[in-house]
Design an enzyme around this catalytic site. Structure first.
Site, PDB file in Angstrom:
ATOM      1  N   PHE A 161       0.891  -1.033   0.000  1.00 25.65           N
ATOM      2  CA  PHE A 161       0.104  -0.044  -0.072  1.00 25.65           C
ATOM      3  C   PHE A 161       0.740   1.270   0.183  1.00 25.65           C
ATOM      4  O   PHE A 161       1.370   1.640   0.922  1.00 25.65           O
ATOM      5  CB  PHE A 161      -0.724   0.235   1.327  1.00 25.65           C
ATOM      6  CG  PHE A 161      -2.149   0.826   1.025  1.00 25.65           C
ATOM      7  CD1 PHE A 161      -3.274   0.345   0.733  1.00 25.65           C
ATOM      8  CD2 PHE A 161      -1.884   2.141   1.457  1.00 25.65           C
ATOM      9  CE1 PHE A 161      -4.401   1.109   0.503  1.00 25.65           C
ATOM     10  CE2 PHE A 161      -3.029   3.096   1.215  1.00 25.65           C
ATOM     11  CZ  PHE A 161      -4.245   2.545   0.810  1.00 25.65           C
ATOM     12  N   ASP A 176      -1.553   6.584   6.402  1.00 23.59           N
ATOM     13  CA  ASP A 176      -1.594   5.503   7.322  1.00 23.59           C
ATOM     14  C   ASP A 176      -0.096   5.025   7.924  1.00 23.59           C
ATOM     15  O   ASP A 176       0.873   5.327   7.172  1.00 23.59           O
ATOM     16  CB  ASP A 176      -2.192   4.441   6.237  1.00 23.59           C
ATOM     17  CG  ASP A 176      -2.290   3.038   7.189  1.00 23.59           C
ATOM     18  OD1 ASP A 176      -2.516   3.240   8.332  1.00 23.59           O
ATOM     19  OD2 ASP A 176      -1.887   2.099   6.362  1.00 23.59           O
TER      20      ASP A 176
END
Length: 349
Positions: free
Chosen positions: A27, A80
């Site tokens: 990611f 994140d």
């Protein structure tokens, strides 16, 4: 209130499963501010590559390194912790001397570049984010392939991701408790998170109901439409429906849904009646937003990932690349592709 997992799909519920974020490198997010540093000014823009660190932690460490107060370091958006991310931090450091930020050391972080800038970098002041995702253990390659093709044409619902509502929906639950008790909330962060969760949940509900009832891209009398990529909107009239529909089909115009709050929602007649009916049961959340003077706004119902491309590494692993404007969620794209498994089915962006 519809749970995030049960929100209506644009392309139908995915037939297969897959693993999102088996490791942080699956990611990757690269922040796109949409502008370059000025090269002068009392602020310093710092581009950071990080892995395993949340944004606030890095900002605090940078402030300590520069010997300034933590409030003097800002950023455009949270990224994140469990991902590989590139983003800009902004530190207010007046004076002509430029600190040597190449000496800044923090495990999992690397300074890529830095330069002087005239203005503070404020929350939300970014153009968008580029994503590179790897989905593993995909159980139905053909289904995912067809969905990717369809998303190129039809987009995905522009839902706020589950992370907007907190772990286990804690932010939305906090908003509901606040609405029911009317107890003052002093913590500014809690106020912000809870009000944002309340408004986002109502928006998601309106979009989900519209997807259930009709073609989400069918203009109805009183719809609020906006030029693609712009925030202002105008109201559709019966006389203009045919021409407006053509412009929507050409992706020149976007149909919006309400971000409920105080003041007029923006729609009229048939469209307004539909939106009000979609969230009629959520009187407490609506009353909270009005009471706290959160102004109503609009948001496009559909999201078209830009520069969407993909590459199958093998029959069960696919790398997907795309760009999203600020405020949109990569997980809202992924949920139209696979039923996610693993600990990171819902993650912060």
């Amino acid at each position: 209130m519809i749970e995030f997992d049960n929100l209506t799909y644009l392309h139908g519920k995915p037939q297969g499963t897959g693993l999102l974020k088996a490791n942080p490198e699956d990611f990757v997010v690269v922040e796109d501010l949409g502008f370059e540093p000025d090269g002068e000014g009392e602020h310093i823009l710092v581009r950071i590559l990080k892995n395993g660190c949340n944004t606030r932690f890095v900002a605090d460490a940078l402030a300590k390194f520069l010997k300034i107060h933590a409030r003097e370091v800002s950023f455009a958006g949270q990224k994140d912790k469990h991902a590989v991310t590139e983003q800009w931090l902004c530190a207010r450091v007046p004076g002509k001397e430029m600190p040597d930020l190449s000496a800044f050391q923090l495990e999992g972080c690397q300074v890529l570049e830095y330069a002087r800038h005239k203005r503070k970098l404020r929350l939300g002041a970014l153009k968008g984010n580029a994503f590179t995702l790897v989905l593993r253990e995909v159980s139905n390659r053909d289904d995912v392939e067809q969905r990717l093709i369809d998303i190129c044409v039809k987009g995905v619902p522009n839902y706020f991701g589950a992370q907007r509502f907190g772990i286990g929906g804690s932010n939305l639950q906090g908003a509901l408790r606040w609405a029911q008790t009317n107890t003052p909330v002093r913590d500014r962060n809690k106020r912000s998170f809870w009000l944002s969760a309340a408004r986002s949940a109502l928006f998601n509900q309106i979009v989900a109901e519209r997807l259930k009832k009709a073609d989400v891209n069918q203009v109805v009398d009183g719809d609020a439409l906006q030029l693609a990529g712009h925030g202002s909107w105008f109201v559709a009239t019966t006389e203009e429906l045919a021409e407006l529909q053509r412009r929507v089909n050409d992706k020149e115009l976007m149909i919006t849904a309400a971000l409920p709050g105080s003041g007029e929602w923006g729609t009229q007649r048939e469209a307004l009646a539909f939106e009000q009916a979609a969230v009629a049961a959520e009187t407490e959340l609506q009353a909270l937003l009005v009471r706290e003077k959160v102004e109503a706004a609009r948001r496009a119902m559909l999201l078209y990932p830009q520069q969407l491309s993909w590459n199958w590494w093998d029959d069960v692993t696919v790398e997907i690349r795309f760009w999203l404007p600020a405020g949109s969620f990569a997980t809202s794209v992924v949920r139209e592709l696979i039923n996610t498994t693993g600990d990171y089915a819902h993650i912060a962006e």
